[in-house]
Design an enzyme around this catalytic site. Structure first.
Site, PDB file in Angstrom:
ATOM      1  N   HIS A 145       3.762   6.683  -6.810  1.00 12.72           N
ATOM      2  CA  HIS A 145       3.058   7.467  -7.456  1.00 12.72           C
ATOM      3  C   HIS A 145       3.812   8.888  -7.327  1.00 12.72           C
ATOM      4  O   HIS A 145       3.922   9.579  -8.301  1.00 12.72           O
ATOM      5  CB  HIS A 145       1.624   7.860  -6.625  1.00 12.72           C
ATOM      6  CG  HIS A 145       0.537   8.536  -7.450  1.00 12.72           C
ATOM      7  ND1 HIS A 145      -0.670   8.574  -7.077  1.00 12.72           N
ATOM      8  CD2 HIS A 145       0.556   9.071  -8.350  1.00 12.72           C
ATOM      9  CE1 HIS A 145      -1.282   9.535  -7.782  1.00 12.72           C
ATOM     10  NE2 HIS A 145      -0.636   9.841  -8.699  1.00 12.72           N
ATOM     11  N   HIS A 167       0.913  -1.183   0.134  1.00 18.49           N
ATOM     12  CA  HIS A 167      -0.056  -0.012  -0.070  1.00 18.49           C
ATOM     13  C   HIS A 167       0.663   1.255  -0.004  1.00 18.49           C
ATOM     14  O   HIS A 167       0.496   1.913  -1.068  1.00 18.49           O
ATOM     15  CB  HIS A 167      -0.998  -0.066   1.201  1.00 18.49           C
ATOM     16  CG  HIS A 167      -1.792   1.176   1.353  1.00 18.49           C
ATOM     17  ND1 HIS A 167      -3.138   0.891   1.014  1.00 18.49           N
ATOM     18  CD2 HIS A 167      -1.557   2.391   1.791  1.00 18.49           C
ATOM     19  CE1 HIS A 167      -3.503   2.199   1.210  1.00 18.49           C
ATOM     20  NE2 HIS A 167      -2.732   3.246   1.453  1.00 18.49           N
ATOM     21  N   GLU A 168       1.704   1.224   0.996  1.00 11.19           N
ATOM     22  CA  GLU A 168       2.592   2.580   1.007  1.00 11.19           C
ATOM     23  C   GLU A 168       3.652   2.544  -0.043  1.00 11.19           C
ATOM     24  O   GLU A 168       3.922   3.815  -0.489  1.00 11.19           O
ATOM     25  CB  GLU A 168       3.335   2.575   2.411  1.00 11.19           C
ATOM     26  CG  GLU A 168       2.492   2.770   3.537  1.00 11.19           C
ATOM     27  CD  GLU A 168       1.416   3.653   3.676  1.00 11.19           C
ATOM     28  OE1 GLU A 168       1.740   4.779   2.961  1.00 11.19           O
ATOM     29  OE2 GLU A 168       0.417   3.609   4.192  1.00 11.19           O
ATOM     30  N   HIS A 178       1.934   4.380  -2.941  1.00  9.75           N
ATOM     31  CA  HIS A 178       1.963   5.913  -2.656  1.00  9.75           C
ATOM     32  C   HIS A 178       3.147   6.506  -3.123  1.00  9.75           C
ATOM     33  O   HIS A 178       3.367   7.286  -3.828  1.00  9.75           O
ATOM     34  CB  HIS A 178       1.728   6.275  -1.079  1.00  9.75           C
ATOM     35  CG  HIS A 178       0.087   6.198  -0.737  1.00  9.75           C
ATOM     36  ND1 HIS A 178      -0.765   6.797  -1.451  1.00  9.75           N
ATOM     37  CD2 HIS A 178      -0.234   5.698   0.314  1.00  9.75           C
ATOM     38  CE1 HIS A 178      -1.825   6.485  -0.761  1.00  9.75           C
ATOM     39  NE2 HIS A 178      -1.743   5.841   0.423  1.00  9.75           N
TER      40      HIS A 178
END
Length: 599
Positions: free
Chosen positions: A398, A391-392, A395
């Site tokens: 991105h 998940h992180e 980020h």
């Protein structure tokens, strides 16, 4: 390294800690940039009253603005991450306060910029762009300012608001200090009979314990502690809500919700459609809760029974290094360009891995335009924590691609699209694990995990979003925000979202006090919309490959060069329709039905 006990930070080897020294090797180096930033902010005031006098002035002002914000962003981001390493340290608290104060000062010094730009009409702006070709870079930025014309105040009023920034941030700062540094939770017995102090980091692992008494004791002990401070927590949240409403009223918005969503040009219907779609599918959630109750063989399903894996005798004890390898293999459909980026992240100390005393709870991705992306974890050897890595890293990738492919002015991305990249990684990881498991119980366990992702990221976050809307509207009607009102409202929503097969324990009424996102001004709905968009992206990537992967990478590279709704639409997901949320609900129903058939 296996992190079982909560250590002091100095006892954790550097290889397991992020490398903030690559931003600033010392406080002295930080102070040098601080002085430079103060000087630049004073110089910027020379543009006051002259921003739109000529095309050259406009261009030079925007360039100087980029230089100033790029520097203050480095300074502020470093101090907040430094504080999060150990929130108890007075030196880090002081540095963080200094960084925040400087950011507020820069906001104040630059507050005249937008009001002056708003004096331009469209024809004049087009003439300036013809005269200065470099201004075309700023077209979307300038268009976005003009879109907000009726909500921007005079230069004097904007200056006053900017000076109020630090005061407006006080409720969140007080909450963070109370929740992360000062609040102490009891010591309880774990499932091995050993004493364990409840912390923000180990609460969910304790709630996943197979020993029901451990879960119950941890649940009751944590929320009883919050209850002892309920009026203080209510006061800090009340202060935060009032600042949102004050800002909305001052800027001529009809509500604080409209004010928040307008920042990213998100229609209110996106928010409303989400809540309506989830309400229309609560029967599937109720069925899932009924399955959980039956599978756990319980006469009553309590709130402290919601995190324990349904499938017995399946343990995923996953050391961090093994978790990293799983994530890397799972994300291989995203092609070499993406994989090169994540390898750089894992090998270059982007990540602060283990919990230590005083460390900020939870997990996040941060960083500035000029720094590496950084990831804060509090890693425990659970399957859920492997998904947190994915998940992180979503980020951070991105951020990595946005900064690599966009100029500073568009190098960040809006909150609305932020959760899409992170959750797409989770969906791809889960698909990988489901495709590589042969044992029925392990498949059930993974299905349970996917269903829990829907429960916590779609249904629960939508419940949070509805709570956030209700309490803002309550205050906007002139009603008082009290601890009792917050508890009553929150408990009723739990009853609605979880249905008749769950005992809504009194303690859960205090959970609102544990959620820092209620200080983020209508942030949480984006977890749910982001998850829905991520389901669409992951299915396209896995089923189509090729162009679907390219479209997805283009989304990651877009930064804020267009409105978030448009960025997603160009990549193939239209969030102005109900289709992405409804597609996610169809997948949730399929998973529930498969789980029910296998259990």
């Amino acid at each position: 390294m296996v992190a079982k006990e909560i250590q002091e930070r100095k006892d954790i080897p550097n290889e397991y800690k992020w490398d903030l020294e690559s931003m600033y090797e010392s406080v002295d180096a930080w102070n040098e940039d601080y002085k430079k930033c103060v000087k630049l902010s004073k110089e910027f005031e020379e543009f006051r009253g002259k921003v739109v006098n000529s095309s050259e002035n406009l261009l030079n002002t925007l360039k100087k603005r980029d230089e100033l914000y790029r520097l203050v962003e480095n300074l502020y981001v470093y101090t907040h991450m430094k504080l999060d390493e150990d929130t108890r340290l007075g030196s880090s608290q002081e540095l963080s306060g200094k960084g925040l104060s400087l950011y507020v000062e820069v906001e104040e010094k630059t507050s005249f910029l937008i009001p002056e730009i708003l004096t331009l009409n469209e024809d004049k702006l087009n003439t300036y762009m013809d005269e200065q070709k470099e201004l075309k870079l700023y077209k979307h930025y300038l268009d976005d300012i003009l879109r907000m014309r009726e909500h921007i105040l005079s230069a004097r009023e904007e200056s006053i608001l900017a000076q109020m920034g630090e005061v407006a941030n006080s409720p969140q700062k007080i909450y963070s200090m109370l929740n992360n540094a000062d609040l102490k939770f009891p010591v309880i017995k774990d499932e091995n009979g050993k004493d364990v102090e409840i912390t923000q980091g180990n609460f969910i692992p304790l709630m996943e314990s197979k020993n029901r008494e451990v879960r119950k004791t941890a649940f009751e002990s944590l929320y009883e502690t919050y209850k002892n401070y309920k009026n203080t927590f209510a006061a800090t949240l009340n202060g935060e809500l009032k600042s949102h409403i004050f800002n909305a009223n001052l800027r001529n918005f009809s509500s604080s919700r409209e004010a928040s969503l307008s920042e990213n040009n998100i229609p209110l219907t996106v928010y409303d459609n989400l809540i309506n779609a989830i309400h229309n599918n609560l029967d599937i959630m109720y069925k899932y809760m009924d399955i959980r109750k039956r599978a756990l063989n319980l006469d009553e399903l309590h709130m402290y029974d919601l995190y324990v894996p349904i499938v017995k005798d399946v343990d995923f004890d996953i050391p961090y290094e093994q978790g990293v390898e799983i994530v890397k293999k799972a994300l291989s459909p995203l092609k070499d360009e993406y994989l090169k980026g994540i390898n750089e992240g894992f090998n270059s100390r982007w990540i602060d891995i283990y919990e230590n005393r005083g460390k900020r709870s939870g997990a996040y991705s941060s960083g500035s335009y000029d720094s590496n992306p950084y990831i804060l974890l509090n890693y425990h050897e659970t399957l859920d924590n492997v998904f947190t890595i994915a998940h992180e890293m979503g980020h951070s990738m991105h951020s990595y691609f946005s900064k690599k492919h966009q100029p500073y002015i568009y190098g960040d991305y809006s909150i609305f699209v932020a959760e899409v990249a992170s959750t797409t990684n989770e969906c791809i990881l889960l698909d990988y694990m489901l495709n590589n498991v042969t044992d029925k119980n392990e498949r059930l366990y993974l299905l349970n995990h996917y269903l829990e992702s829907f429960r916590t990221t779609v249904f629960r976050q939508t419940m949070f979003a509805e709570f956030e809307q209700l309490i803002h509207e309550h205050l906007e009607k002139g009603e008082a925000i009290t601890a009792d009102y917050l508890c009553e409202t929150y408990k009723k929503l739990n009853e609605l979202y979880y249905g008749p097969d769950v005992v809504i324990d009194e303690e859960i009424a205090m959970e609102w006090a544990r959620i820092p996102h209620f200080y983020y001004n209508y942030y949480v709905f984006q977890y749910s919309t982001g998850f829905s968009a991520a389901v669409s992206f992951s299915e396209k990537i896995l089923n189509e490959g090729g162009a679907a992967v390219d479209n997805y990478l283009n989304y990651l590279k877009s930064g804020s060069s267009d409105y978030p709704i448009n960025v997603l639409r160009k990549a193939g997901v239209d969030m102005t329709t109900e289709e992405p949320v409804n597609n996610a609900m169809k997948l949730f129903k399929r998973l529930v039905d498969e789980f029910d058939a296998l259990i």
